[in-house]
Write an enzyme that holds these catalytic residues in place. Structure first.
Site, PDB file in Angstrom:
ATOM      1  N   SER A  84      -6.479   9.906   4.338  1.00  0.00           N
ATOM      2  CA  SER A  84      -6.538  10.114   5.720  1.00  0.00           C
ATOM      3  C   SER A  84      -7.395  11.357   6.108  1.00  0.00           C
ATOM      4  O   SER A  84      -8.633  11.253   5.646  1.00  0.00           O
ATOM      5  CB  SER A  84      -5.213  10.007   6.329  1.00  0.00           C
ATOM      6  OG  SER A  84      -5.207   9.824   7.692  1.00  0.00           O
ATOM      7  N   ASP A 251      -4.552  -1.511   7.033  1.00  0.00           N
ATOM      8  CA  ASP A 251      -4.445  -0.184   7.473  1.00  0.00           C
ATOM      9  C   ASP A 251      -4.436  -0.586   9.044  1.00  0.00           C
ATOM     10  O   ASP A 251      -5.619  -0.821   9.535  1.00  0.00           O
ATOM     11  CB  ASP A 251      -5.374   0.588   7.008  1.00  0.00           C
ATOM     12  CG  ASP A 251      -5.252   2.076   7.703  1.00  0.00           C
ATOM     13  OD1 ASP A 251      -4.583   2.459   8.503  1.00  0.00           O
ATOM     14  OD2 ASP A 251      -5.739   3.180   6.874  1.00  0.00           O
ATOM     15  N   HIS A 279      -1.367   1.872   5.927  1.00  0.00           N
ATOM     16  CA  HIS A 279      -2.220   3.354   6.068  1.00  0.00           C
ATOM     17  C   HIS A 279      -1.631   4.422   4.735  1.00  0.00           C
ATOM     18  O   HIS A 279      -2.166   5.357   4.546  1.00  0.00           O
ATOM     19  CB  HIS A 279      -1.990   4.080   7.297  1.00  0.00           C
ATOM     20  CG  HIS A 279      -2.777   5.470   7.493  1.00  0.00           C
ATOM     21  ND1 HIS A 279      -3.847   5.282   7.494  1.00  0.00           N
ATOM     22  CD2 HIS A 279      -2.470   6.526   7.815  1.00  0.00           C
ATOM     23  CE1 HIS A 279      -4.743   6.436   7.745  1.00  0.00           C
ATOM     24  NE2 HIS A 279      -3.699   7.191   7.759  1.00  0.00           N
TER      25      HIS A 279
END
Length: 301
Positions: A84, A251, A279
């Site tokens: 991320s 995601d 995610h």
């Protein structure tokens, strides 16, 4: 494991989370004989830095940069894995220590280029994402009025519906990690009056192990231009490092389309994919992610 087959991994978390997100993957890699360092960025996990003390990307990334500074040899190579928003900090580490990175893995992560400012991909993502998509996440600013810095705190609904929607709900390891000495709740401690049907008896009791994230997320800075600056990473530093991008197919935060856009914007050496991963692939597809990391290490390290 023979010494030549033993690899060193450095794992970097994303927004508001910490080294704790890697506990499953770390366990598997270490059981296979590899060396693993999971890093808490500043003001994350158990790192005690105050948010107000983070004024630059280097401040936020200092714990990761310290790991590379402490390597025993300038020639020691690691597989750096970023998730991320941690991709920006990982890119900074690659900019500063390109010779120590055998491969830089972006796990559905923010992958900057060498043309635009470091935070370009984050700024573009945030500006194109409606705030309502973040549900109960809290946003705000801190720092000097003339150069405001932004922060975020992921909300419980956002974690459940956007981050962890395909992740397991139960984990015995969670209990093993977090247990502490507690008093026994006996009659002497609690008294003898029973709970009422109108109170406790009326509540639906559901055990959800998303509690791990809900308990441990912390306020983090958003990596914007004000934090990261506008000077792009160099071709000689970050640009010279072998990059692999792992796409998370399901995601709901960073859509597959946006992940593919980042890949097109700055093509990596290789693109891999984890099907049906949310995610948080380290939770929703632990074994698949582990296998890809081992494959990457064998190929590039």
């Amino acid at each position: 494991m023979e010494k030549e087959n033993k690899k060193r991994f450095v794992l970097v978390h994303g927004l508001c989370q910490g080294a704790w997100i890697w506990y499953k993957v770390k366990t598997l890699l270490e059981a296979a004989g590899h060396s693993v360092t999971a890093v808490d960025l500043a003001a994350s996990g158990i790192n005690m830095t105050r948010l107000e003390d983070i004024q630059t990307l280097k401040d936020y990334s200092k714990p990761l940069l310290d790991v590379f500074s402490s390597l025993g040899s300038k020639d020691e190579k690691v597989i750096l894995v970023a998730h991320s928003m941690g991709g920006i900090s990982a890119a900074l580490a690659a900019e500063c220590f390109p010779g120590n990175i055998a491969a830089l893995v972006f796990l559905n992560a923010a992958m900057p280029d060498t043309t635009n400012p470091p935070a370009y991909v984050v700024e573009k993502f945030v500006s194109s994402t409606p705030r309502e998509k973040w549900l109960d996440t809290v946003f705000g600013t801190y720092g000097r009025p003339e150069c405001p810095l932004e922060f975020a705190l992921l909300g419980p609904k956002c974690l459940a519906k956007i981050f962890y929607q395909l992740s397991p709900l139960e984990d015995l390891v969670l209990a093993k990690m977090l247990v502490r000495v507690n008093p026994l709740v006996t009659n002497n401690l609690a008294g003898t009056r029973s709970f009422s049907e109108e109170g406790y008896g009326s509540v639906t009791r559901i055990f959800i192990d998303l509690v791990l994230a809900k308990m441990l997320v912390r306020v983090n800075p958003l990596v914007t231009n004000n934090l990261a600056g506008t000077r792009s990473f160099s071709e000689e530093g970050y640009g010279s490092v072998t990059r692999i991008f792992i796409v998370s197919e399901k995601d709901l935060l960073v859509s597959e389309d946006y992940q593919r856009w980042m890949i097109k914007n700055f093509p990596p050496k290789e693109v891999m994919e984890i099907k049906d991963a949310d995610h948080m692939p380290m939770f929703s597809k632990t074994q698949e992610l582990y296998c890809l990391l081992v494959e990457i290490a064998a190929k590039y390290a």
